[in-house]
Scaffold this motif. Structure first.
Motif, PDB file in Angstrom:
ATOM      1  N   SER A 163      -5.925  -0.768   2.813  1.00  0.00           N
ATOM      2  CA  SER A 163      -5.442   0.284   3.706  1.00  0.00           C
ATOM      3  C   SER A 163      -5.629  -0.101   5.173  1.00  0.00           C
ATOM      4  O   SER A 163      -4.719   0.083   5.991  1.00  0.00           O
ATOM      5  CB  SER A 163      -6.183   1.590   3.408  1.00  0.00           C
TER       6      SER A 163
ATOM      7  N   TYR B 224       1.770   1.637  -3.556  1.00  0.00           N
ATOM      8  CA  TYR B 224       0.579   1.926  -4.361  1.00  0.00           C
ATOM      9  C   TYR B 224       0.173   3.389  -4.246  1.00  0.00           C
ATOM     10  O   TYR B 224      -0.240   4.014  -5.228  1.00  0.00           O
ATOM     11  CB  TYR B 224      -0.567   1.021  -3.904  1.00  0.00           C
ATOM     12  N   ARG B 225       0.316   3.982  -3.061  1.00  0.00           N
ATOM     13  CA  ARG B 225      -0.111   5.355  -2.811  1.00  0.00           C
ATOM     14  C   ARG B 225       0.961   6.388  -3.159  1.00  0.00           C
ATOM     15  O   ARG B 225       0.703   7.584  -3.104  1.00  0.00           O
ATOM     16  CB  ARG B 225      -0.492   5.523  -1.330  1.00  0.00           C
TER      17      ARG B 225
ATOM     18  N   GLU C  52      -9.438  -0.932  -2.003  1.00  0.00           N
ATOM     19  CA  GLU C  52      -8.395  -0.060  -1.466  1.00  0.00           C
ATOM     20  C   GLU C  52      -8.593   0.196   0.026  1.00  0.00           C
ATOM     21  O   GLU C  52      -7.631   0.204   0.802  1.00  0.00           O
ATOM     22  CB  GLU C  52      -8.372   1.268  -2.221  1.00  0.00           C
TER      23      GLU C  52
ATOM     24  N   TYR D  83       0.820  -1.209   0.000  1.00  0.00           N
ATOM     25  CA  TYR D  83       0.000   0.000   0.000  1.00  0.00           C
ATOM     26  C   TYR D  83       0.857   1.263   0.000  1.00  0.00           C
ATOM     27  O   TYR D  83       0.486   2.272  -0.608  1.00  0.00           O
ATOM     28  CB  TYR D  83      -0.951  -0.003   1.197  1.00  0.00           C
ATOM     29  N   SER D  84       2.002   1.221   0.680  1.00  0.00           N
ATOM     30  CA  SER D  84       2.878   2.398   0.695  1.00  0.00           C
ATOM     31  C   SER D  84       3.386   2.709  -0.713  1.00  0.00           C
ATOM     32  O   SER D  84       3.532   3.875  -1.093  1.00  0.00           O
ATOM     33  CB  SER D  84       4.054   2.185   1.648  1.00  0.00           C
TER      34      SER D  84
END
Length: 318
Positions: free
Chosen positions: A202, A65-66, A198, A62-63
Motif C-alpha cells: 500500500s 487487490y482491494r 499489505e 493494489y487497486s
C-alpha cells in the motif's frame, strides 16, 4: 435560481479547483527541482524507470487487490465503461491512424483519448464516501485495461517491422501488465496478503502518483510546446471537448442516473492519466508529447469537470 442550487454549483467548481491544484503544484515542484539543478535529464530518466518498473505496477496491483466485486450493483456501469473505452479506442485508431503520421507520436495521442485519471479525479473526491465502492471497482478495471491497451499500442508503434513473437514477449514483460495480472489473480482467488506485506504494498503504491507527477514536471520543457502544435491540440480537442460532449449525453440517454451516471461522467470528463507519461517514455514513444498532453488536459479539466457537474446537477440527474 434557489440559493441552495447556487451554493451547490459553486461548491462543485471550487472542489474541481481543489482537486486539480495539487496536481499542478506537484508539476511545478518537478519543474523547480530541475530548474534549480537538483536533478538532470539522466537522473530524471532513472527516476522515471523506477516509477515504471515498481511504483505504478504496485499501484495497479493494489487497486485490484482491494477491489470488491458486486455484480448486481456494479455490473451495468462497469460494462458501460468498458464498452465506451473500446468505442473511443476504435474511433481514435481510425482518426489518428490517418492524421498522425509519426508512429512515436501516434501512441501517446491515442493513449490520451482512452486513459483517465481516476486516481485523482475519483467520485469520492467530489461527492462523498458513499460512491467509493463504485468508483474503486471501475478504476480497478479501467486503469489496467487502458494501461494494457496503451502498452500494446506502444509496442506496435515502436517503429520498424513488428515481429509477433517479440511483440508478445515485450507485452508479457511489461511491468504494468504484470502488476494488473497479479492483481486480478489475487482478486479472483481471494488470496490475502499478510498485514505487514499489505502495508508495504500500500505504501509503495501510494507513492506512485506524487512521485510520477514530480518526475513529469521535471521532464516538461515549456519552450517545446510549439513543437507539437497540431498533434497536441487535436488530441486535446478530442479528449477534453468532443468525448464529454458526445458520450455523456449518450450515457444519459442509456438510462443511467445517480451514482452510476456520476461515475461514468467523471470518467469521460477527467484528464488523461498521469502514469501515461512514464509508460510512453519507457516504451520508446514520444514522452515529451505525452507529458504535454497530461498538463494541457489537466488544465482543461477544471472547465470540463465543472460544466459536467453543473449541467447534470441542474437537470437533477445526479
Amino acid at each position: 435560481m434557489a440559493a441552495g442550487e447556487r451554493i451547490n454549483k459553486m461548491q462543485g467548481f471550487l472542489l474541481s479547483i481543489w482537486v486539480v491544484t495539487p496536481i499542478l503544484l506537484m508539476l511545478c515542484v518537478g519543474m523547480l527541482v530541475r530548474r534549480l539543478g537538483w536533478v538532470d535529464e539522466k537522473t530524471l530518466n532513472v527516476m522515471d524507470r523506477l516509477g515504471f518498473k515498481l511504483l505504478l505496477p504496485t499501484q495497479l496491483f493494489y487497486s485490484l487487490y482491494r477491489a470488491e466485486w458486486n455484480v448486481s450493483v456494479y455490473g451495468k456501469p462497469l460494462l458501460a465503461s468498458i464498452v465506451i473505452i473500446l468505442i473511443i479506442l476504435v474511433l481514435a485508431l481510425l482518426i489518428f491512424g490517418r492524421l498522425e503520421l509519426d508512429p512515436k507520436r501516434r501512441g501517446p495521442v491515442i493513449q490520451c483519448e482512452i486513459r483517465v485519471n481516476f486516481v485523482i479525479f475519483g467520485i469520492a473526491s467530489l461527492y462523498g464516501s458513499e460512491n467509493t465502492g463504485l468508483i474503486a471497482i471501475m478504476a480497478a478495471i479501467i486503469i489496467p485495461l487502458t494501461s494494457t491497451i496503451s502498452a500494446i499500442l506502444f509496442e506496435v508503434y515502436r517503429g520498424g517491422r513488428v515481429k509477433p513473437t517479440m511483440l508478445l514477449l515485450n507485452i508479457i514483460k511489461n511491468p504494468y501488465l504484470i502488476g494488473a495480472a497479479l492483481g486480478l489473480v489475487f482478486l479472483l482467488l481471494r488470496i490475502p496478503l499478510p498485514q505487514p506485506v499489505e502495508k508495504t504494498v500500500s505504501d509503495i503504491g501510494g507513492m506512485a502518483t506524487p512521485y510520477c507527477l514530480i518526475v513529469l514536471g521535471g521532464s516538461i520543457h515549456l519552450s517545446r510546446f510549439g513543437d507539437y502544435g497540431r498533434s497536441l491540440w487535436l488530441a486535446v480537442l478530442g479528449k477534453s471537448v468532443i468525448i464529454p460532449l458526445v458520450f455523456i449525453p449518450l450515457v444519459v440517454l442509456a438510462g443511467f442516473r445517480g451514482d452510476a451516471l456520476a461515475a461514468l461522467a467523471v470518467m469521460l470528463a477527467c484528464p488523461t492519466a498521469v502514469s501515461g507519461y512514464t509508460l510512453a517514455n519507457q516504451c520508446g514513444a514520444d514522452g515529451e508529447l505525452a507529458a504535454q498532453l497530461i498538463v494541457v488536459t489537466t488544465l482543461f479539466s477544471v472547465v470540463t469537470m465543472f460544466l459536467t457537474i453543473w449541467v447534470l446537477t441542474s437537470m437533477a440527474l445526479i
